[in-house]
Structure formats: structure tokens, C-alpha cells
Scaffold this motif. Structure first.
Motif, short mmCIF file in Angstrom:
data_model
loop_
_atom_site.label_atom_id
_atom_site.label_comp_id
_atom_site.label_asym_id
_atom_site.label_seq_id
_atom_site.Cartn_x
_atom_site.Cartn_y
_atom_site.Cartn_z
N LEU A 102 32.81 -11.13 100.20
CA LEU A 102 32.94 -10.51 101.59
C LEU A 102 32.67 -9.02 101.94
O LEU A 102 31.87 -9.00 102.89
CB LEU A 102 34.50 -10.81 102.00
N GLU A 103 32.99 -8.16 100.89
CA GLU A 103 32.29 -6.81 101.08
C GLU A 103 30.78 -6.73 101.19
O GLU A 103 30.23 -6.07 102.12
CB GLU A 103 33.00 -5.82 100.07
N VAL A 104 30.36 -7.68 100.11
CA VAL A 104 28.79 -7.60 100.01
C VAL A 104 28.00 -8.12 101.43
O VAL A 104 26.97 -8.02 101.59
CB VAL A 104 28.40 -8.36 98.88
N SER A 277 41.95 -11.85 105.68
CA SER A 277 40.32 -11.82 105.26
C SER A 277 39.46 -12.75 106.03
O SER A 277 38.54 -12.50 106.18
CB SER A 277 40.59 -12.36 103.88
N ILE A 278 40.09 -14.04 106.46
CA ILE A 278 39.38 -14.55 107.52
C ILE A 278 39.03 -14.09 108.79
O ILE A 278 37.75 -14.16 109.05
CB ILE A 278 40.43 -16.22 107.94
N ILE A 279 39.85 -13.00 109.27
CA ILE A 279 39.58 -12.54 110.51
C ILE A 279 38.31 -11.29 110.18
O ILE A 279 37.44 -11.20 110.97
CB ILE A 279 40.76 -11.63 111.17
N ILE A 282 35.08 -13.16 109.76
CA ILE A 282 34.38 -13.64 111.07
C ILE A 282 33.61 -12.30 111.68
O ILE A 282 33.00 -12.27 112.32
CB ILE A 282 35.67 -14.15 112.11
N VAL A 283 34.51 -11.08 111.90
CA VAL A 283 34.09 -10.14 112.62
C VAL A 283 32.89 -9.55 111.69
O VAL A 283 31.94 -9.14 112.30
CB VAL A 283 35.13 -8.85 112.40
N LEU A 284 32.87 -9.58 110.12
CA LEU A 284 31.80 -8.98 109.61
C LEU A 284 30.34 -9.93 109.79
O LEU A 284 29.34 -9.45 110.05
CB LEU A 284 32.02 -9.19 107.89
#
Length: 305
Positions: A102-104, A277-279, A282-284
Motif C-alpha cells: 500500500l505504501e509503495v 487501511s481500506i480507506i 481507496i484515497v491513494l
């Protein structure tokens, strides 16, 4: 004049970096629980590099390259693999595989900003929206109590961010670099050089080395899959795409990688998927979407005028 590659070949290459690289977070997480990170990555890339050289020779490709090409593959091997992958694997000792993916997923945002800073490329208005969403998404991701409560999680977060900077610069550098024209040869030299650098890094950090026959079965299979699919197939596809598609479009593998990584981490490692994490995801990914659709939006705006 070089012939343009077929659309089907480009699509297959994208599928490779989308799906295969999404699974490597799980495979590295499994392997790093037993093997030291730099030793793990060193074995992976040295073996993969040698196998790619063998494949290239079987296909009739020469392994002879110029000194400049060798130095460029050495530099890119360090950026993408010695540091880019080695440090990312190290970070998996401190954060979950899904979190790392997710960070990547903010990689296109990093590349966009680097293109602005290093190349003076203008950031379109809709891309600014993407940057804002990306920053918000990263904040939501790393501010979770569940993440911060993990021992040395901040170290893992910072490690992954530094990897994104190295990977981003490499993605820009490769566009104009003098590299071997054959993608197998290019990938082989990058991997083999990176593997040698990683071996020295492993020695410097005094990591313990072991023979493959002493590894657990899960680790052995993870290494095989990392070498064949994660290295030979996916990284060759990545190098191929960087020569034919813009860097920010190649970075769209971060649309899919987090979804694959989150699902596999939950399925095989029982990693928790929090609502935040899911939110954040979605934003990312919304931010990445705005960044990568800017050209269509700009053309649409011009059409309206």
C-alpha cells in the motif's frame, strides 16, 4: 528504425508486473522470516542473472556489451535491486506485506514530483489533486495505531519511502540510458551486478549464510517463485515497458499490486486488513488515478475550449 512492439506484448508485460509483483510481497515476507534480507536478495538475483544469461545464449543473443552499458546496468541494478529490493525486503521484517504494498502504491506520485523537480515537467491541475489525495492517503496509512504499535514500524516505513525514491530515480534514468538492446541481456546484467553488490552488503552487515538444502520448504518454494516469476519474467517485462511506455504509466502496477498483496497476506499469513487501511487504499489509488489520467483530462479541457 526499431519496430514498435505489438500491443499484445505490452499487455502481457503489464499483466506480469501487475500480478506477479503483487505476489512477491508475500513470497519475500515468507522467506525473510528465515533468511537475512540482503543474503536472500543476493541469492535470488545472482541465480536469476545466471539463468537469464543462459536463456539469452540459447536464444542466440550475444552477452558482449560496452563499458558504458555495463556501468549503466551496474548503476540501475543498485537503484532497482540492491537498494530498491534489498532494503524493501529488510523493511518486511518490521511491517506487513500488504502495508508495504500500500505504501509503495504512492510510487507514481513520487515519480511525478521527481519529474517536476529533476526534469522541469509541469504538473497538470488534475495531477495536483492526485498529489493531495496521495499525501492524505499516506497519512491515513501510516498513522494507524495498529501500525505504529508494531516494534520498529517507523523504521520499516522510512525504509520503504527511501526505496521509492531510489526506484523513482532509476525509472527516470533508464529512459535515456545507454543499455544493452536485448531485454534479457539488460535484465541479466542488472540482476547479476545487483546480486554481487547485495552479497557484499550482506557481508558488511554480518548476516549469517546457509545452504538451500537447510531451508524450510516454504522458504525454498518462495525463492524458486521469486527467481523465476518475480525476477526473470516480471523484471524483464519492467525493463521492456520502461523503454516503450512513459515511467508514470509503468508505475500504474501500483494500482493492482496492493490488492494482490493484501489478499495474499490475509489468505496465507493472516495479516489484518483494517478499515483505515481500506480507506487509505481507496484515497491513494484515487490519487494515482488522477495522476495517470491527466492527459485525457487535459485533452478534454482543450476540446471544450
Amino acid at each position: 528504425m526499431k519496430e514498435s512492439p505489438s500491443k499484445s506484448l505490452i499487455i502481457l508485460a503489464f499483466i506480469s508486473i501487475y500480478i506477479v509483483w503483487g505476489s512477491t510481497y508475500l513470497l519475500n515476507k515468507i522467506a525473510v522470516t528465515e533468511l537475512p534480507p540482503f543474503y536472500l536478495a543476493s541469492i535470488r538475483f545472482i541465480v536469476a542473472g545466471i539463468l537469464i544469461f543462459i536463456i539469452a545464449r540459447i536464444l542466440g543473443h550475444s552477452l558482449r556489451i560496452t563499458q558504458k552499458q555495463f556501468l549503466n546496468t551496474l548503476f540501475l541494478g543498485f537503484l532497482f535491486l540492491s537498494y530498491g529490493n534489498g532494503v524493501a525486503v529488510w523493511a518486511l521484517k518490521y511491517v506487513d506485506s500488504g502495508f508495504a504494498a500500500l505504501e509503495v502504491s504512492a510510487q507514481p506520485l513520487v515519480i511525478l514530483i521527481m519529474m517536476y523537480v529533476l526534469q522541469g515537467k509541469k504538473i497538470q491541475p488534475m495531477s495536483i489533486v492526485g498529489v493531495v489525495l496521495g499525501v492524505i492517503g499516506i497519512y491515513l496509512l501510516i498513522s494507524q495505531k495498529e501500525i505504529l504499535a508494531q516494534e520498529n514500524s517507523i523504521i520499516g516505513i522510512l525504509m520503504i519511502f527511501s526505496v521509492m525514491l531510489f526506484w523513482g530515480y532509476g525509472s527516470l534514468f533508464v529512459r535515456k540510458a545507454d543499455l544493452p538492446s536485448n531485454y534479457f541481456v539488460n535484465t541479466g546484467f542488472q540482476m547479476f551486478n545487483a546480486g554481487i553488490i547485495l552479497a557484499f552488503m550482506s557481508l558488511v552487515f554480518n548476516e549469517s549464510w546457509s545452504l538451500p538444502n537447510t531451508w524450510q520448504t516454504d522458504t525454498q518454494w518462495s525463492m524458486v517463485l521469486l527467481i523465476v516469476f518475480g525476477s526473470i519474467i516480471a523484471f524483464t517485462s519492467f525493463n521492456f515497458l520502461l523503454k516503450h511506455v512513459s515511467p508514470e504509466k509503468v508505475a500504474t502496477n501500483t494500482y493492482v499490486n496492493p490488492i494482490v498483496a493484501l489478499f495474499l497476506g490475509w489468505l496465507f499469513l493472516n495479516e489484518k486488513i483494517t478499515v483505515q487501511s481500506i480507506i487509505a487504499a481507496i484515497v491513494l489509488l484515487a490519487g494515482v488515478y488522477f495522476i495517470n489520467t491527466k492527459k485525457k483530462l487535459v485533452l478534454f479541457e482543450r476540446f471544450k475550449k
